[in-house]
Design an enzyme around this catalytic site. Structure first.
Site, PDB file in Angstrom:
ATOM      1  NE  ARG A 117       2.293  10.368  16.215  1.00 16.94           N
ATOM      2  CZ  ARG A 117       2.324  11.083  15.095  1.00 16.94           C
ATOM      3  NH1 ARG A 117       2.917  10.604  14.017  1.00 16.94           N
ATOM      4  NH2 ARG A 117       1.768  12.288  15.038  1.00 16.94           N
ATOM      5  CB  ILE A 118       9.576  10.747  14.569  1.00 19.84           C
ATOM      6  CG1 ILE A 118       9.733   9.773  13.403  1.00 19.84           C
ATOM      7  CG2 ILE A 118      10.504  10.359  15.696  1.00 19.84           C
ATOM      8  CD1 ILE A 118      11.107   9.809  12.785  1.00 19.84           C
ATOM      9  CG  ASP A 133      -0.260  22.920  11.277  1.00 19.25           C
ATOM     10  OD1 ASP A 133      -0.623  23.518  10.268  1.00 19.25           O
ATOM     11  OD2 ASP A 133       0.219  21.767  11.261  1.00 19.25           O
ATOM     12  CB  SER A 148       3.707  17.206  12.146  1.00 19.44           C
ATOM     13  OG  SER A 148       2.684  16.504  11.470  1.00 19.44           O
ATOM     14  NE  ARG A 173      -3.833  -2.190   2.360  1.00 20.78           N
ATOM     15  CZ  ARG A 173      -5.128  -2.083   2.602  1.00 20.78           C
ATOM     16  NH1 ARG A 173      -5.640  -0.900   2.900  1.00 20.78           N
ATOM     17  NH2 ARG A 173      -5.919  -3.136   2.562  1.00 20.78           N
ATOM     18  CD  GLU A 179      -0.516  12.224  18.464  1.00 20.16           C
ATOM     19  OE1 GLU A 179       0.151  11.428  17.797  1.00 20.16           O
ATOM     20  OE2 GLU A 179      -1.494  11.852  19.162  1.00 20.16           O
TER      21      GLU A 179
END
Length: 234
Positions: A88-89, A205, A91, A44, A180
């Protein structure tokens, strides 16, 4: 052996996997930080690589967006490939005035409006928190490298486009650092399988000010977060 969503062979994943949401960010990390990186799965188009960082064997793989997606990949990595640690890295959107664009946020715990951990935990609330040893290693590494970080509670949201923006004021009141979409799910899966997990984020953001980075910047420029996380696993 391959799973329904991962085609890697036994032994191709390192015991530590860095997991950005964006598979192209996984490719960027493999191309720019890892030596001898090899693509080991692309089902995928969810790209996964294994290589070495300063001699340490490390894997990196995309998770997709949201709790259901990261839960699928984390489950298969922990259960079927013997992975011990997933970091987990990604934004996040900041909700506090003292947190700025491109700051690094570390999710010590993850509140959520998702129902998945209640389903796992017999319909009662589960305190989704990071592994302390991974958390301490990243914080110690940040201090050593002189990289400022914010450590605390984050919020994992099911909806990116929320119809309830008033929730952000409540989050700020309760000390939430940022929003997040994956950490609480990852922490729940790690707890279920007795494994380790952590979330390290870059602010892309700012929910209060409206500041934001571009999709290209999110894919390629959050290098402080990437370097910090890789250094912490050495």
């Amino acid at each position: 052996m391959p799973t329904p969503h991962i085609e890697a062979q036994d032994g191709e994943f390192a015991e530590t996997v860095l997991m950005p949401g964006d598979p192209l960010r996984a490719k960027f990390i493999a191309d720019n930080f890892l030596d001898d990186a090899k693509c080991i799965t692309q089902v995928r188009n969810m790209l996964g690589y294994t290589g070495t960082y300063k001699g340490k064997r490390v894997s990196v793989m995309g998770s997709g967006m949201g709790v259901p997606s990261i839960s699928i990949y984390a489950t298969e990595l922990y259960k079927d490939y013997g992975v011990e640690k997933i970091i987990r890295i990604g934004s996040c959107g900041a909700v506090r005035d003292d947190i700025k664009i491109r700051d690094i946020v570390i999710g010590m715990a993850a509140s959520t409006d998702s129902n998945v951990n209640r389903q796992r935990f017999h319909n009662v609330d589960f305190a989704a928190c990071a592994d302390f040893s991974l958390l301490k290693s990243v914080v110690d590494t940040a201090e050593k490298l002189g990289k400022p970080v914010h450590v605390g509670n984050i919020f994992t949201a099911d909806l990116f486009y929320t119809p309830q923006p008033e929730k952000f004021a409540t989050m700020e009141k309760y000390g939430i650092l940022a929003v997040e979409m994956e950490a609480a799910g990852l922490y729940g899966v790690a707890a279920e399988y007795g494994k380790k997990a952590l979330t390290v984020l870059t602010v892309s953001d700012h929910i209060k000010t409206g500041e934001k980075t571009t999709s290209e910047e999110r894919e390629t420029t959050f290098k402080d977060m990437m370097e910090l996380t890789l250094e912490s696993v050495l």
